[in-house]
Motif scaffolding. Sequence first.
Motif, PDB file in Angstrom:
ATOM      1  N   GLU A   1       0.309 -57.013   4.576  1.00  0.00           N
ATOM      2  CA  GLU A   1       1.139 -58.158   4.955  1.00  0.00           C
ATOM      3  C   GLU A   1       2.435 -58.183   4.149  1.00  0.00           C
ATOM      4  O   GLU A   1       3.507 -58.540   4.666  1.00  0.00           O
ATOM      5  CB  GLU A   1       0.358 -59.451   4.744  1.00  0.00           C
ATOM      6  N   PHE A   2       2.356 -57.784   2.895  1.00  0.00           N
ATOM      7  CA  PHE A   2       3.559 -57.765   2.069  1.00  0.00           C
ATOM      8  C   PHE A   2       4.560 -56.736   2.580  1.00  0.00           C
ATOM      9  O   PHE A   2       5.779 -56.983   2.577  1.00  0.00           O
ATOM     10  CB  PHE A   2       3.192 -57.466   0.611  1.00  0.00           C
ATOM     11  N   LEU A   3       4.075 -55.590   3.029  1.00  0.00           N
ATOM     12  CA  LEU A   3       4.972 -54.579   3.595  1.00  0.00           C
ATOM     13  C   LEU A   3       5.636 -55.084   4.869  1.00  0.00           C
ATOM     14  O   LEU A   3       6.773 -54.708   5.183  1.00  0.00           O
ATOM     15  CB  LEU A   3       4.201 -53.284   3.859  1.00  0.00           C
ATOM     16  N   VAL A   4       4.943 -55.934   5.623  1.00  0.00           N
ATOM     17  CA  VAL A   4       5.564 -56.564   6.799  1.00  0.00           C
ATOM     18  C   VAL A   4       6.751 -57.401   6.357  1.00  0.00           C
ATOM     19  O   VAL A   4       7.802 -57.427   7.014  1.00  0.00           O
ATOM     20  CB  VAL A   4       4.531 -57.430   7.546  1.00  0.00           C
TER      21      VAL A   4
ATOM     22  N   ASP B   1      23.250 -62.123  -0.872  1.00  0.00           N
ATOM     23  CA  ASP B   1      22.192 -61.757  -1.824  1.00  0.00           C
ATOM     24  C   ASP B   1      20.985 -62.681  -1.775  1.00  0.00           C
ATOM     25  O   ASP B   1      20.240 -62.810  -2.731  1.00  0.00           O
ATOM     26  CB  ASP B   1      22.720 -61.716  -3.265  1.00  0.00           C
ATOM     27  N   GLU B   2      20.762 -63.328  -0.658  1.00  0.00           N
ATOM     28  CA  GLU B   2      19.615 -64.219  -0.527  1.00  0.00           C
ATOM     29  C   GLU B   2      18.862 -63.905   0.755  1.00  0.00           C
ATOM     30  O   GLU B   2      19.469 -63.622   1.792  1.00  0.00           O
ATOM     31  CB  GLU B   2      20.050 -65.690  -0.498  1.00  0.00           C
ATOM     32  N   LEU B   3      17.522 -63.979   0.684  1.00  0.00           N
ATOM     33  CA  LEU B   3      16.703 -63.786   1.867  1.00  0.00           C
ATOM     34  C   LEU B   3      16.638 -65.070   2.667  1.00  0.00           C
ATOM     35  O   LEU B   3      16.689 -66.168   2.117  1.00  0.00           O
ATOM     36  CB  LEU B   3      15.289 -63.353   1.467  1.00  0.00           C
ATOM     37  N   ASP B   4      16.508 -64.928   3.953  1.00  0.00           N
ATOM     38  CA  ASP B   4      16.320 -66.086   4.819  1.00  0.00           C
ATOM     39  C   ASP B   4      14.969 -66.733   4.525  1.00  0.00           C
ATOM     40  O   ASP B   4      14.004 -66.073   4.163  1.00  0.00           O
ATOM     41  CB  ASP B   4      16.389 -65.649   6.289  1.00  0.00           C
TER      42      ASP B   4
ATOM     43  N   GLN C   1       9.607 -67.690   2.462  1.00  0.00           N
ATOM     44  CA  GLN C   1       8.419 -68.523   2.407  1.00  0.00           C
ATOM     45  C   GLN C   1       7.137 -67.745   2.683  1.00  0.00           C
ATOM     46  O   GLN C   1       6.173 -67.859   1.921  1.00  0.00           O
ATOM     47  CB  GLN C   1       8.544 -69.706   3.369  1.00  0.00           C
ATOM     48  N   PRO C   2       7.092 -66.934   3.751  1.00  0.00           N
ATOM     49  CA  PRO C   2       5.876 -66.131   3.964  1.00  0.00           C
ATOM     50  C   PRO C   2       5.608 -65.157   2.812  1.00  0.00           C
ATOM     51  O   PRO C   2       4.459 -64.908   2.451  1.00  0.00           O
ATOM     52  CB  PRO C   2       6.160 -65.377   5.263  1.00  0.00           C
ATOM     53  N   THR C   3       6.683 -64.615   2.219  1.00  0.00           N
ATOM     54  CA  THR C   3       6.518 -63.699   1.091  1.00  0.00           C
ATOM     55  C   THR C   3       5.885 -64.418  -0.095  1.00  0.00           C
ATOM     56  O   THR C   3       4.967 -63.908  -0.740  1.00  0.00           O
ATOM     57  CB  THR C   3       7.878 -63.108   0.670  1.00  0.00           C
ATOM     58  N   VAL C   4       6.373 -65.613  -0.372  1.00  0.00           N
ATOM     59  CA  VAL C   4       5.827 -66.415  -1.476  1.00  0.00           C
ATOM     60  C   VAL C   4       4.359 -66.741  -1.226  1.00  0.00           C
ATOM     61  O   VAL C   4       3.523 -66.640  -2.124  1.00  0.00           O
ATOM     62  CB  VAL C   4       6.657 -67.700  -1.663  1.00  0.00           C
ATOM     63  N   GLU C   5       4.028 -67.123  -0.002  1.00  0.00           N
ATOM     64  CA  GLU C   5       2.642 -67.475   0.308  1.00  0.00           C
ATOM     65  C   GLU C   5       1.707 -66.287   0.136  1.00  0.00           C
ATOM     66  O   GLU C   5       0.614 -66.409  -0.427  1.00  0.00           O
ATOM     67  CB  GLU C   5       2.573 -68.012   1.743  1.00  0.00           C
ATOM     68  N   VAL C   6       2.139 -65.124   0.652  1.00  0.00           N
ATOM     69  CA  VAL C   6       1.325 -63.910   0.508  1.00  0.00           C
ATOM     70  C   VAL C   6       1.149 -63.561  -0.968  1.00  0.00           C
ATOM     71  O   VAL C   6       0.049 -63.226  -1.414  1.00  0.00           O
ATOM     72  CB  VAL C   6       1.972 -62.733   1.266  1.00  0.00           C
ATOM     73  N   ALA C   7       2.236 -63.641  -1.732  1.00  0.00           N
ATOM     74  CA  ALA C   7       2.180 -63.271  -3.151  1.00  0.00           C
ATOM     75  C   ALA C   7       1.317 -64.250  -3.947  1.00  0.00           C
ATOM     76  O   ALA C   7       0.595 -63.852  -4.861  1.00  0.00           O
ATOM     77  CB  ALA C   7       3.588 -63.211  -3.726  1.00  0.00           C
TER      78      ALA C   7
ATOM     79  N   VAL D   1      10.636 -57.769  -3.205  1.00  0.00           N
ATOM     80  CA  VAL D   1       9.646 -57.440  -4.232  1.00  0.00           C
ATOM     81  C   VAL D   1       9.765 -58.405  -5.417  1.00  0.00           C
ATOM     82  O   VAL D   1       8.757 -58.864  -5.962  1.00  0.00           O
ATOM     83  CB  VAL D   1       9.798 -55.985  -4.704  1.00  0.00           C
ATOM     84  N   SER D   2      10.997 -58.734  -5.818  1.00  0.00           N
ATOM     85  CA  SER D   2      11.174 -59.655  -6.943  1.00  0.00           C
ATOM     86  C   SER D   2      10.650 -61.045  -6.610  1.00  0.00           C
ATOM     87  O   SER D   2      10.043 -61.709  -7.462  1.00  0.00           O
ATOM     88  CB  SER D   2      12.650 -59.732  -7.340  1.00  0.00           C
ATOM     89  N   VAL D   3      10.870 -61.501  -5.358  1.00  0.00           N
ATOM     90  CA  VAL D   3      10.316 -62.782  -4.933  1.00  0.00           C
ATOM     91  C   VAL D   3       8.786 -62.731  -4.986  1.00  0.00           C
ATOM     92  O   VAL D   3       8.124 -63.663  -5.442  1.00  0.00           O
ATOM     93  CB  VAL D   3      10.791 -63.146  -3.508  1.00  0.00           C
ATOM     94  N   GLY D   4       8.231 -61.620  -4.530  1.00  0.00           N
ATOM     95  CA  GLY D   4       6.784 -61.469  -4.521  1.00  0.00           C
ATOM     96  C   GLY D   4       6.180 -61.455  -5.911  1.00  0.00           C
ATOM     97  O   GLY D   4       5.202 -62.167  -6.186  1.00  0.00           O
TER      98      GLY D   4
END
Length: 399
Positions: free
Chosen positions: A57-60, A73-76, A81-87, A138-141
Amino acid sequence: MSTGSQQAHALAEQLERDRQVIIARWVERMRRRHVDRQTLPTLETLPTLELIDSLPEFLVRVAEALRQGLPQDELDAEVTQPTVEVAREHGIHRYRHGFDVRAVVDEYAILIDVLLDYLAEKEHRIESSELRSILRVVSVGVAAAVDQFSAERDAAEQASHAELLQAREYERQLIGVVSHDLRNPLAIILNCVTILMRSPGLSELAMRSLQRLRNNAERAVRLIGDLLDFTQERSLGRMPVRPADCDMQQLIREAIEEAALTHPGRTIEQSGEMGAIPGHWDRDRVAQVLTNLLDNALKFSPLDSRVSVDVDVDEEQVTVAVHNWGNPIPPERLGSVFEAFQRADPTAPSRGSLGLGLHISREIARSHGGGLDADSAADRGTTLTLTLPRRPRGASNAS
């Protein structure tokens, strides 16, 4: 919402197609890292699916970040949000499986290495915007995973601390109530026995039976006293003492006289300083220590052997060494004889002992600013040495 370049879209699709290859390489490197460094024993037994956890899921999320591009320099938020939840879920998983924070961070570092090696192998010329997208997700994760991991650890420590305090309070109340409720009937038994032993015309058998009853009741009283002392020490973190001016020599002589009465026929010799030894100690507590040391020496030595008490004094401190010729304490147990519920010889009959006497004695010595040490060997016997400053500084006084 902006979108990435056509090349970034192609790279995202390629990562998704080869996702299993990337995951397999990451697993291999993770396990190899453990073999090389031996830092995470959990990896030896952790099933591959558990190790992979939410990596697919993280690779997605990485692929989605590439498709979006990286405006300013910012992600949408749709990626962040999905990245944070997965991490966060990953951080919870890693904490529950015994990882440490360094291992969690290493996972993401290894993932970056695997992705960069994969791209180099595919001879993909990565653009700076693509690299920034990958590094950003990756840094967000890793930040979210570490934050959640730390939150889980802190919550567990707080819960554990609360449970420990609750258990100690329950233990204190239980022992206190039981000990108090036992003391009263034991006191009545001792009073009745004392009265009966004064009765005229008792047969030798009756006198022996009453003496045995009194000895056992007195032993029970001592055990209750040890439990109460231990509970108080556990509750306060120290053994409370009330130092006052007294004579150590008098305390030593009284302890020797008491030991001689309770162990008739035994020889107890005193050497060293024989004059008055004025100092500032808790009289009752120090007497308790001396009684424990002599009782211990007499119980664990042959009946025909002598026990010696050597007293050494200088301007700063007094040292009382109690020696016996009993079986030596095994070297592997010498360091634990002062621990609670431990006895020098666990195979010997307990003889009414809980294994608290020496522990309590050491804590009393420490509360006076002194110490209690043990030395034991077959060729020199066993010596327990009490050292107390004559005018303790910072003694742990009871409030």
